[in-house]
Design an enzyme around this catalytic site. Structure first.
Site, short mmCIF file in Angstrom:
data_model
loop_
_atom_site.label_atom_id
_atom_site.label_comp_id
_atom_site.label_asym_id
_atom_site.label_seq_id
_atom_site.Cartn_x
_atom_site.Cartn_y
_atom_site.Cartn_z
N ARG A 34 15.58 -56.06 1.60
CA ARG A 34 14.13 -55.92 1.45
C ARG A 34 13.63 -56.76 0.28
NH1 ARG A 34 11.06 -51.40 -1.12
NH2 ARG A 34 8.89 -51.63 -0.46
N HIS A 38 10.78 -59.46 0.82
CA HIS A 38 9.48 -59.36 0.16
C HIS A 38 9.24 -60.51 -0.82
CE1 HIS A 38 7.84 -55.10 1.02
NE2 HIS A 38 8.65 -55.48 2.00
N TRP A 178 15.29 -45.24 10.21
CA TRP A 178 15.00 -45.65 11.58
C TRP A 178 16.17 -45.34 12.52
CZ3 TRP A 178 13.34 -48.63 7.42
CH2 TRP A 178 12.00 -49.00 7.40
#
Length: 310
Positions: A34, A38, A178
């Protein structure tokens, strides 16, 4: 400590930092992915601004963006490596950490080149609002990703990164993983998105996500979740065929993900025939590595900020 650019040594030290028994699911891998994503996803094709080159998240203007909530942990986990290899730039370290983490968690080998340089101040930090908001739908995804130069197939492939990690109510407002194994890269995200019966649920944070509660699950087992943007992938007529293909063909997904992630971390970077970056824009020239920062996680400012994104 060596000043020679031994990227392989850095790779080995990143691997050594992945195991974190007291952090999410025992691994720093997902937060490294991540962080790489990002730090790169601020790119704007029209203005040729943002992207991984510069490591603007070192400054409050970018690091304090609510969309980056939680990434202070990933940055802090990498500080011992920066201390051991002070020659490496943060922009190289963060992107390399994402690539290494994906491979170590069972994902594809992703091409990576070094040479990124760190900004010397925050004057070139991109404006906030360039990262995706998980509460939105298909139009928002296209607005965000078309701005970077991605097409619909690439949007779906990148979304497969949701095979990793989880959401946190105190960061994005969403809560939960998820997939059942959030530290193992696979195409399970697409399979579960299509196969399970997802029901909307409004959380105490005020956010609405979609959940699946297994009737045979243990009492304390947390339900799986999907974001509104995830659900848009299987209902949008252009996104949906790619969801289906990736659910059916793991090798195809791995191939496409490797290509699009490699593209993501190179956005805005221009290289010569020898692979040297020619648009450093750091005013000092050459390979400029910022000094080491604190190893203590410092999160985004909350005062006067809108809610955090994923």
């Amino acid at each position: 400590m060596s000043s020679v650019r031994d990227y392989e040594a850095v790779r080995r030290d990143i691997v050594a930092q992945l195991k974190k028994p007291d952090y999410d699911d025992g691994s720093a891998g997902p937060v490294f992915v991540r962080l790489a994503w990002h730090s790169s996803g601020t790119y704007d094709l029209e203005s040729d601004t943002g992207g991984s080159n510069g490591a603007g998240m070192r400054y409050e203007a970018e690091g304090g963006d609510p969309a980056n909530a939680g990434l202070q942990h990933g940055r802090a986990f990498l500080e011992p490596i920066k201390e051991k290899h002070p020659w490496i730039t943060y922009s190289d370290l963060w992107t390399l950490a994402g690539v290494v983490a994906i491979k170590e968690m069972g994902g594809p080998e992703i091409p990576w080149q070094g040479g990124r340089t760190d900004l010397v101040d925050d004057s070139k930090v991109p404006p906030r609002g360039r990262l995706p908001d998980g509460a939105q739908g298909a139009d928002h995804l296209r607005f965000i990703f078309y701005r970077m130069g991605f097409n619909d197939q690439e949007i779906v492939a990148l979304a497969g990164g949701h095979n990793l990690g989880r959401c946190h109510g105190d960061r994005s407002g969403f809560e939960g993983p998820w997939v059942t194994n959030p530290t193992r890269f696979s195409n399970s995200f697409f399979k579960l998105l299509l196969q399970l019966d997802w029901k909307p649920r409004k959380l105490a944070t005020g956010m609405t996500q979609f959940v699946y509660e297994d009737p045979e699950a243990e009492e304390d087992e947390e339900p799986l979740m999907m974001l509104p943007t995830d659900m848009a992938l299987k209902t949008d007529p252009s996104f949906a065929p790619w969801v289906q293909r990736y659910a059916e063909d793991k090798d195809l997904f791995f191939d496409h993900f490797a290509k699009v992630f490699a593209k993501l971390i190179e956005l805005g970077i221009q290289r010569d025939a020898q692979g040297v970056i020619t648009n450093t824009d750091n005013r000092l020239g050459g390979y400029v590595s910022a000094p080491k920062k604190s190893s203590t996680p410092t999160g985004p400012s909350k005062k006067g900020e809108p809610r955090a994104r994923l």
